[in-house]
Design a protein around this motif. Structure first.
Motif, PDB file in Angstrom:
ATOM      1  N   GLU A   1      37.077  37.395  42.754  1.00 59.25           N
ATOM      2  CA  GLU A   1      36.467  36.602  43.837  1.00 59.25           C
ATOM      3  C   GLU A   1      36.651  35.103  43.639  1.00 59.25           C
ATOM      4  O   GLU A   1      36.939  34.369  44.588  1.00 59.25           O
ATOM      5  CB  GLU A   1      34.975  36.935  43.935  1.00 59.25           C
TER       6      GLU A   1
ATOM      7  N   LEU B   1      45.860  44.517  48.810  1.00 58.73           N
ATOM      8  CA  LEU B   1      44.570  43.911  48.465  1.00 58.73           C
ATOM      9  C   LEU B   1      44.696  42.847  47.389  1.00 58.73           C
ATOM     10  O   LEU B   1      43.900  41.903  47.339  1.00 58.73           O
ATOM     11  CB  LEU B   1      43.583  44.987  48.009  1.00 58.73           C
TER      12      LEU B   1
ATOM     13  N   THR C   1      44.416  38.995  47.948  1.00 60.18           N
ATOM     14  CA  THR C   1      45.112  38.551  49.157  1.00 60.18           C
ATOM     15  C   THR C   1      44.041  38.254  50.213  1.00 60.18           C
ATOM     16  O   THR C   1      42.852  38.527  49.998  1.00 60.18           O
ATOM     17  CB  THR C   1      46.037  39.658  49.679  1.00 60.18           C
ATOM     18  N   SER C   2      44.460  37.742  51.338  1.00 59.79           N
ATOM     19  CA  SER C   2      43.483  37.507  52.409  1.00 59.79           C
ATOM     20  C   SER C   2      42.856  38.830  52.847  1.00 59.79           C
ATOM     21  O   SER C   2      41.661  38.889  53.144  1.00 59.79           O
ATOM     22  CB  SER C   2      44.113  36.764  53.584  1.00 59.79           C
ATOM     23  N   LEU C   3      43.640  39.898  52.858  1.00 55.18           N
ATOM     24  CA  LEU C   3      43.090  41.218  53.184  1.00 55.18           C
ATOM     25  C   LEU C   3      42.086  41.658  52.117  1.00 55.18           C
ATOM     26  O   LEU C   3      41.008  42.152  52.436  1.00 55.18           O
ATOM     27  CB  LEU C   3      44.218  42.251  53.305  1.00 55.18           C
TER      28      LEU C   3
ATOM     29  N   ARG D   1      40.277  39.780  50.250  1.00 59.10           N
ATOM     30  CA  ARG D   1      39.061  38.957  50.349  1.00 59.10           C
ATOM     31  C   ARG D   1      38.111  39.490  51.426  1.00 59.10           C
ATOM     32  O   ARG D   1      36.912  39.293  51.338  1.00 59.10           O
ATOM     33  CB  ARG D   1      39.415  37.500  50.617  1.00 59.10           C
ATOM     34  N   THR D   2      38.646  40.189  52.421  1.00 50.86           N
ATOM     35  CA  THR D   2      37.759  40.748  53.446  1.00 50.86           C
ATOM     36  C   THR D   2      36.841  41.821  52.864  1.00 50.86           C
ATOM     37  O   THR D   2      35.801  42.125  53.437  1.00 50.86           O
ATOM     38  CB  THR D   2      38.544  41.340  54.638  1.00 50.86           C
ATOM     39  N   LEU D   3      37.225  42.407  51.730  1.00 54.88           N
ATOM     40  CA  LEU D   3      36.369  43.407  51.087  1.00 54.88           C
ATOM     41  C   LEU D   3      35.104  42.799  50.495  1.00 54.88           C
ATOM     42  O   LEU D   3      34.121  43.505  50.275  1.00 54.88           O
ATOM     43  CB  LEU D   3      37.139  44.144  49.990  1.00 54.88           C
TER      44      LEU D   3
ATOM     45  N   ASP E   1      32.933  40.922  51.924  1.00 55.59           N
ATOM     46  CA  ASP E   1      31.845  41.143  52.885  1.00 55.59           C
ATOM     47  C   ASP E   1      31.395  42.601  52.878  1.00 55.59           C
ATOM     48  O   ASP E   1      30.203  42.895  52.954  1.00 55.59           O
ATOM     49  CB  ASP E   1      32.270  40.746  54.303  1.00 55.59           C
ATOM     50  N   VAL E   2      32.349  43.517  52.800  1.00 58.10           N
ATOM     51  CA  VAL E   2      32.026  44.946  52.764  1.00 58.10           C
ATOM     52  C   VAL E   2      31.181  45.251  51.524  1.00 58.10           C
ATOM     53  O   VAL E   2      30.162  45.951  51.601  1.00 58.10           O
ATOM     54  CB  VAL E   2      33.313  45.804  52.769  1.00 58.10           C
TER      55      VAL E   2
ATOM     56  N   HIS F   1      27.670  44.009  51.911  1.00 58.50           N
ATOM     57  CA  HIS F   1      26.895  44.906  52.774  1.00 58.50           C
ATOM     58  C   HIS F   1      26.448  46.144  52.006  1.00 58.50           C
ATOM     59  O   HIS F   1      25.309  46.616  52.172  1.00 58.50           O
ATOM     60  CB  HIS F   1      27.692  45.309  54.017  1.00 58.50           C
TER      61      HIS F   1
END
Length: 111
Positions: free
Chosen positions: A21, A54, A73-75, A77-79, A81-82, A85
């Motif tokens: 991160e 990823l 990767t940018s993809l 990094r979207t994890l 938030d997941v 949650h």
């Protein structure tokens, strides 16, 4: 029925995402942060994550040992938030989860 394309819930994927991160890390540093993981499992997980887009594997310029580092990767990094949650869900439901596990364990021990 559609399939789920990646194993976000794999044992180590989320932990690796969290380790990356704040920025890229070398393999050895990841192993230090994820102490129980074997080198083989870490390499396999990183390879699967790279295949899914990823993480990226980046050679270290000027490194005498031919070292590489891994970065989200940018993809990938979207994890983050997941994962947050999922953590929030666990915090909100920990009491019920604990009760369910205790109840199951008590029933299981009577067999």
């Amino acid at each position: 029925m559609s399939s789920f394309p990646i194993q976000v819930g794999g044992k180590w994927t989320a932990m690796i995402v969290l380790c990356l991160e704040d920025g890229p890390r070398r393999f050895g540093v990841l192993r230090q942060h994820l102490r129980p993981i074997s080198a083989k499992v870490l390499a396999e997980t990183l390879s699967a994550m790279e295949r899914d887009g990823l993480v990226s594997r980046c050679p270290l310029i000027g490194a005498d040992d031919g070292g590489v580092e891994y970065r989200l990767t940018s993809l990938g990094r979207t994890l983050l938030d997941v994962i947050e949650h999922m953590r929030a869900w666990a915090r909100d439901n920990i009491d019920e989860l604990t009760r369910a596990r205790d109840s199951f364990d008590r029933a299981d021990s009577t067999w």
